[in-house]
Enzyme design. Structure first.
Site, PDB file in Angstrom:
ATOM      1  N   CYS A  59       0.828  -1.215   0.000  1.00 39.39           N
ATOM      2  CA  CYS A  59       0.000   0.000   0.000  1.00 39.39           C
ATOM      3  C   CYS A  59       0.857   1.259   0.000  1.00 39.39           C
ATOM      4  O   CYS A  59       0.646   2.175  -0.794  1.00 39.39           O
ATOM      5  CB  CYS A  59      -0.935  -0.006   1.203  1.00 39.39           C
ATOM      6  SG  CYS A  59      -1.846   1.524   1.392  1.00 39.39           S
ATOM      7  N   CYS A  80      -1.538   1.724  -3.067  1.00 34.35           N
ATOM      8  CA  CYS A  80      -2.535   2.784  -2.845  1.00 34.35           C
ATOM      9  C   CYS A  80      -1.942   4.189  -2.784  1.00 34.35           C
ATOM     10  O   CYS A  80      -2.451   5.104  -3.430  1.00 34.35           O
ATOM     11  CB  CYS A  80      -3.279   2.559  -1.539  1.00 34.35           C
ATOM     12  SG  CYS A  80      -3.466   0.855  -1.045  1.00 34.35           S
ATOM     13  N   LYS A  97       0.009   5.410  -5.942  1.00 34.73           N
ATOM     14  CA  LYS A  97      -1.011   5.455  -6.996  1.00 34.73           C
ATOM     15  C   LYS A  97      -1.868   6.711  -6.878  1.00 34.73           C
ATOM     16  O   LYS A  97      -2.106   7.434  -7.839  1.00 34.73           O
ATOM     17  CB  LYS A  97      -1.863   4.179  -6.912  1.00 34.73           C
ATOM     18  CG  LYS A  97      -2.994   4.019  -7.903  1.00 34.73           C
ATOM     19  CD  LYS A  97      -4.298   4.652  -7.530  1.00 34.73           C
ATOM     20  CE  LYS A  97      -4.847   4.326  -6.170  1.00 34.73           C
ATOM     21  NZ  LYS A  97      -5.334   2.953  -6.027  1.00 34.73           N
ATOM     22  N   TYR A 140      -9.042  -3.307 -11.118  1.00 36.29           N
ATOM     23  CA  TYR A 140      -8.675  -2.079 -10.401  1.00 36.29           C
ATOM     24  C   TYR A 140      -7.430  -1.417 -11.012  1.00 36.29           C
ATOM     25  O   TYR A 140      -7.425  -0.249 -11.355  1.00 36.29           O
ATOM     26  CB  TYR A 140      -8.315  -2.406  -8.950  1.00 36.29           C
ATOM     27  CG  TYR A 140      -9.458  -2.608  -8.001  1.00 36.29           C
ATOM     28  CD1 TYR A 140      -9.827  -1.594  -7.133  1.00 36.29           C
ATOM     29  CD2 TYR A 140     -10.125  -3.817  -7.926  1.00 36.29           C
ATOM     30  CE1 TYR A 140     -10.834  -1.778  -6.203  1.00 36.29           C
ATOM     31  CE2 TYR A 140     -11.141  -4.013  -7.005  1.00 36.29           C
ATOM     32  CZ  TYR A 140     -11.489  -2.995  -6.146  1.00 36.29           C
ATOM     33  OH  TYR A 140     -12.483  -3.180  -5.233  1.00 36.29           O
ATOM     34  N   GLU A 189      -7.206   2.024 -13.265  1.00 40.80           N
ATOM     35  CA  GLU A 189      -6.583   3.192 -12.615  1.00 40.80           C
ATOM     36  C   GLU A 189      -5.351   3.657 -13.393  1.00 40.80           C
ATOM     37  O   GLU A 189      -5.177   4.864 -13.642  1.00 40.80           O
ATOM     38  CB  GLU A 189      -6.190   2.851 -11.173  1.00 40.80           C
ATOM     39  CG  GLU A 189      -7.408   2.682 -10.267  1.00 40.80           C
ATOM     40  CD  GLU A 189      -7.064   2.326  -8.822  1.00 40.80           C
ATOM     41  OE1 GLU A 189      -7.936   2.475  -7.960  1.00 40.80           O
ATOM     42  OE2 GLU A 189      -5.926   1.885  -8.556  1.00 40.80           O
ATOM     43  N   HIS A 213     -27.387  21.290  -0.344  1.00 45.22           N
ATOM     44  CA  HIS A 213     -27.613  21.729  -1.722  1.00 45.22           C
ATOM     45  C   HIS A 213     -26.722  22.912  -2.076  1.00 45.22           C
ATOM     46  O   HIS A 213     -26.564  23.802  -1.243  1.00 45.22           O
ATOM     47  CB  HIS A 213     -29.087  22.130  -1.877  1.00 45.22           C
ATOM     48  CG  HIS A 213     -29.444  22.512  -3.271  1.00 45.22           C
ATOM     49  ND1 HIS A 213     -29.527  21.578  -4.285  1.00 45.22           N
ATOM     50  CD2 HIS A 213     -29.699  23.718  -3.829  1.00 45.22           C
ATOM     51  CE1 HIS A 213     -29.847  22.212  -5.409  1.00 45.22           C
ATOM     52  NE2 HIS A 213     -29.953  23.500  -5.150  1.00 45.22           N
ATOM     53  N   GLU A 255     -26.219  14.879  -2.589  1.00 41.88           N
ATOM     54  CA  GLU A 255     -27.612  15.075  -2.148  1.00 41.88           C
ATOM     55  C   GLU A 255     -28.565  14.136  -2.890  1.00 41.88           C
ATOM     56  O   GLU A 255     -29.639  13.808  -2.393  1.00 41.88           O
ATOM     57  CB  GLU A 255     -28.050  16.535  -2.333  1.00 41.88           C
ATOM     58  CG  GLU A 255     -28.242  16.989  -3.762  1.00 41.88           C
ATOM     59  CD  GLU A 255     -28.699  18.450  -3.861  1.00 41.88           C
ATOM     60  OE1 GLU A 255     -29.655  18.811  -3.162  1.00 41.88           O
ATOM     61  OE2 GLU A 255     -28.100  19.211  -4.648  1.00 41.88           O
TER      62      GLU A 255
HETATM   63  P1  NDP Z   1      -8.197  -7.542 -10.563  1.00 39.62           P
HETATM   64  O1  NDP Z   1      -8.519  -8.909 -10.103  1.00 39.62           O
HETATM   65  O2  NDP Z   1      -8.942  -6.391 -10.018  1.00 39.62           O
HETATM   66  O3  NDP Z   1      -8.338  -7.491 -12.147  1.00 39.62           O
HETATM   67  C1  NDP Z   1      -7.625  -8.355 -12.956  1.00 39.62           C
HETATM   68  C2  NDP Z   1      -7.998  -8.106 -14.402  1.00 39.62           C
HETATM   69  O4  NDP Z   1      -7.151  -8.883 -15.240  1.00 39.62           O
HETATM   70  C3  NDP Z   1      -9.429  -8.517 -14.740  1.00 39.62           C
HETATM   71  O5  NDP Z   1      -9.933  -7.633 -15.707  1.00 39.62           O
HETATM   72  C4  NDP Z   1      -9.248  -9.918 -15.304  1.00 39.62           C
HETATM   73  O6  NDP Z   1     -10.234 -10.242 -16.207  1.00 39.62           O
HETATM   74  C5  NDP Z   1      -7.936  -9.749 -16.045  1.00 39.62           C
HETATM   75  N1  NDP Z   1      -7.190 -10.992 -16.196  1.00 39.62           N
HETATM   76  C6  NDP Z   1      -6.900 -11.913 -15.252  1.00 39.62           C
HETATM   77  N2  NDP Z   1      -6.155 -12.903 -15.773  1.00 39.62           N
HETATM   78  C7  NDP Z   1      -5.981 -12.594 -17.068  1.00 39.62           C
HETATM   79  C8  NDP Z   1      -5.307 -13.229 -18.133  1.00 39.62           C
HETATM   80  N3  NDP Z   1      -4.656 -14.373 -17.960  1.00 39.62           N
HETATM   81  N4  NDP Z   1      -5.342 -12.647 -19.363  1.00 39.62           N
HETATM   82  C9  NDP Z   1      -6.004 -11.484 -19.544  1.00 39.62           C
HETATM   83  N5  NDP Z   1      -6.652 -10.825 -18.571  1.00 39.62           N
HETATM   84  C10 NDP Z   1      -6.641 -11.387 -17.353  1.00 39.62           C
HETATM   85  O7  NDP Z   1      -6.620  -7.403 -10.314  1.00 39.62           O
HETATM   86  P2  NDP Z   1      -5.659  -6.135 -10.332  1.00 39.62           P
HETATM   87  O8  NDP Z   1      -4.340  -6.678 -10.724  1.00 39.62           O
HETATM   88  O9  NDP Z   1      -6.242  -5.017 -11.098  1.00 39.62           O
HETATM   89  O10 NDP Z   1      -5.609  -5.733  -8.813  1.00 39.62           O
HETATM   90  C11 NDP Z   1      -5.311  -6.714  -7.823  1.00 39.62           C
HETATM   91  C12 NDP Z   1      -6.081  -6.444  -6.562  1.00 39.62           C
HETATM   92  O11 NDP Z   1      -5.475  -5.404  -5.846  1.00 39.62           O
HETATM   93  C13 NDP Z   1      -7.521  -5.984  -6.770  1.00 39.62           C
HETATM   94  O12 NDP Z   1      -8.402  -7.033  -7.014  1.00 39.62           O
HETATM   95  C14 NDP Z   1      -7.801  -5.251  -5.493  1.00 39.62           C
HETATM   96  O13 NDP Z   1      -8.172  -6.198  -4.529  1.00 39.62           O
HETATM   97  C15 NDP Z   1      -6.446  -4.656  -5.155  1.00 39.62           C
HETATM   98  N6  NDP Z   1      -6.392  -3.233  -5.586  1.00 39.62           N
HETATM   99  C16 NDP Z   1      -7.236  -2.337  -5.022  1.00 39.62           C
HETATM  100  C17 NDP Z   1      -7.221  -1.010  -5.403  1.00 39.62           C
HETATM  101  C18 NDP Z   1      -8.167  -0.049  -4.781  1.00 39.62           C
HETATM  102  O14 NDP Z   1      -8.714  -0.351  -3.727  1.00 39.62           O
HETATM  103  N7  NDP Z   1      -8.410   1.098  -5.390  1.00 39.62           N
HETATM  104  C19 NDP Z   1      -6.291  -0.523  -6.409  1.00 39.62           C
HETATM  105  C20 NDP Z   1      -5.468  -1.545  -6.953  1.00 39.62           C
HETATM  106  C21 NDP Z   1      -5.517  -2.854  -6.556  1.00 39.62           C
HETATM  107  P3  NDP Z   1     -11.572 -11.025 -15.741  1.00 39.62           P
HETATM  108  O15 NDP Z   1     -12.395 -10.014 -15.017  1.00 39.62           O
HETATM  109  O16 NDP Z   1     -12.147 -11.471 -17.023  1.00 39.62           O
HETATM  110  O17 NDP Z   1     -11.112 -12.151 -14.853  1.00 39.62           O
END
Ligand code: NDP
Length: 437
Positions: A43, A48, A51, A174, A178, A426, A431
């Site tokens: 984080c 976080c 980022k 995510y 982002e 407002h 709201e």
């Molecule tokens: P996520 O699980 O959020 O998203 C992964 C993405 O990659 C999905 O779109 C998934 O598609 C795709 N994907 C997975 N495997 C493959 C593959 N083999 N080929 C192509 N696409 C693939 O993971 P992130 O890496 O974005 O983030 C990890 C975690 O970190 C998050 O889930 C969250 O818990 C945490 N995080 C939180 C944040 C916040 O609170 N703002 C910010 C950043 C991270 P599909 O949906 O089809 O599986």
């Protein structure tokens, strides 16, 4: 003489580990903590916090574009990536130091090094062997990498020497969403490749649709494709060849259990490498706990912190504290951001609930003069039989701030009637939450 060198050994100095170690020490336990990298974990060091700093820098582009409609005349604005990264690094250094200072002040012994199990009560770190009555594993996760060469992940994205002109981002979760906005806002040409028609699987369907549209509105080339071909830095996607300078994978994260030698302690892992735990974060080995991403529950900082704190209270605070993972608010810091708490409509229906959905979709007053064509979405999912608010979902400026406040009401069990009798502030975006009819 006690039997062990310390009462509590924590492996991993990230959000969950630092909190657990500090609270345990404040409860009077003798605590040691090991961290292989910098104090603060994902984080603070590569998640976080940096980022969000990049998001603030990136969204200036939107303010500049909107300024004209408010009467401003601006010269050519340019951005210095290296200056931003240097400023960000300085702040991360400060924060990391604050974390280690706070631990020391609480009386925790800090070990800089990679820890591994020797047996179920013994840890080896940097040539030292330490025995512990209780051990908490809080080592977090690492980004998954697709096969093939040349991919960066979020880890490296924070340290690129220059902003690449053309970036291909794989993954519509995510991190993908982002970072696509961050890079685009700072001036890169971004292609986001994901394998579904809309980004953010699991989120409210209308939020997903709007977030996908708004990626495109930010100038991001959103490509829906299940088979990604690569030739050097040329992506072959959906019948197109797209040349990029940098390939970033954001396809999820995996528990960072490699090298812990868990088998020496008899700690079980699941098929994904995560350590299964009970509601007290206890693994299959009674005195060994796991919190945060490595436990494979919810990979979010506030949850790891809550879990780490609860373990310390349970073990040393005479207060057995289970953690229940329901009603977790969360946000995607896109531009504009999305935020959510509770049930989506489809999830509520799947859980057998009879729901009524209230929604508002409108243009924020913020954009009336600038002419920005961007919709705010607010959705409230209510259970018919009890009138209870089961979920709130939002896309729009300040959505994470608004949902954090709404989360208090939802967690307290607010009903739709409670929202209705709340006076509006407002004119605000929030709201609409109390004006939905
Ligand atoms: P996520 O699980 O959020 O998203 C992964 C993405 O990659 C999905 O779109 C998934 O598609 C795709 N994907 C997975 N495997 C493959 C593959 N083999 N080929 C192509 N696409 C693939 O993971 P992130 O890496 O974005 O983030 C990890 C975690 O970190 C998050 O889930 C969250 O818990 C945490 N995080 C939180 C944040 C916040 O609170 N703002 C910010 C950043 C991270 P599909 O949906 O089809 O599986």
């Amino acid at each position: 003489m006690t039997r062990y060198d310390v009462d509590f050994f924590v492996i991993g100095g990230g959000s969950g580990g630092v909190r657990g170690a500090r609270i345990a020490a404040e409860h009077g336990a003798r605590v040691a903590i090991a961290e292989a990298d910098r104090w603060g974990g994902t984080c603070v060091i590569r998640g976080c916090v940096p980022k969000k700093l990049l998001v603030y820098a990136s969204e200036v582009r939107r303010s500049l574009a909107d300024a004209v409609g408010h009467g401003w005349t601006l010269g050519d604005a340019t951005h210095d990536w290296a200056a931003l990264i240097a400023a960000k690094d300085k702040e991360i250094e400060r924060l990391s130091r604050a974390y280690s200072d706070r631990l020391r002040k609480a009386g925790v012994e800090l070990l800089n090094g990679r820890a591994r199990f020797v047996d179920a009560h013994t840890i080896e770190c940097e040539g030292r062997t330490i025995t512990a009555a209780h051990i908490m594993i809080a080592v977090g996760g690492v980004p998954k990498r697709p096969p093939g060469e040349g991919w960066i992940t979020s880890d490296e994205a924070f340290h690129l020497p220059a902003l690449p002109k053309r970036i291909g981002v794989l993954g519509g979760g995510y991190i993908g969403v982002e970072f696509a906005h961050i890079f685009a806002g700072l001036g890169a040409q971004v292609t986001l490749v994901h394998r579904d028609s809309h980004v953010l699987r699991g989120w409210d369907p209308e939020v997903r649709e709007l977030m996908t549209k708004q990626l495109a509105a930010a100038g991001i080339d959103v490509v829906n494709c299940t088979e990604l071909g690569l030739r050097g830095h040329t992506m072959m996607v959906a019948g197109r060849e797209i040349e990029v300078d940098c390939l970033m994978a954001a396809i999820g994260r995996a528990p960072a259990t490699d090298g812990l030698n868990l088998s020496a302690a008899g700690v079980a892992t699941d098929a994904k490498g995560a350590i299964p735990v009970d509601e007290y974060s206890r693994s299959n080995v009674g005195h060994i706990y796991a919190v945060g991403d490595v436990s494979g529950r919810v990979a979010l900082t506030p949850i790891a912190i809550r879990e780490g704190h609860a373990v310390a209270d349970t073990l040393f605070g005479k207060r057995p504290t289970p953690v229940h993972h329901n009603l977790i608010p969360t946000a995607v810091f896109a531009q504009p951001p999305a935020a959510t708490i509770g049930y989506t409509e489809p999830a509520a229906i799947e859980a057998g609930k009879d729901v009524v959905v209230y929604r508002a979709r409108f243009r924020s007053m913020r954009y009336v003069l600038s002419g920005r064509d961007e919709q705010v979405l607010i959705k409230v999912v209510v259970e018919k039989s009890t009138d209870r608010v089961l979920g709130v979902h939002m896309v729009g400026p300040d959505a994470p701030e608004i949902i954090q406040a709404a989360a208090i009401a939802v967690t307290m069990g607010a009903t739709k009637a409670d929202l209705d009798r709340t006076f509006a502030v407002h004119p605000t975006t929030a709201e609409e939450l109390v004006l939905l009819r």
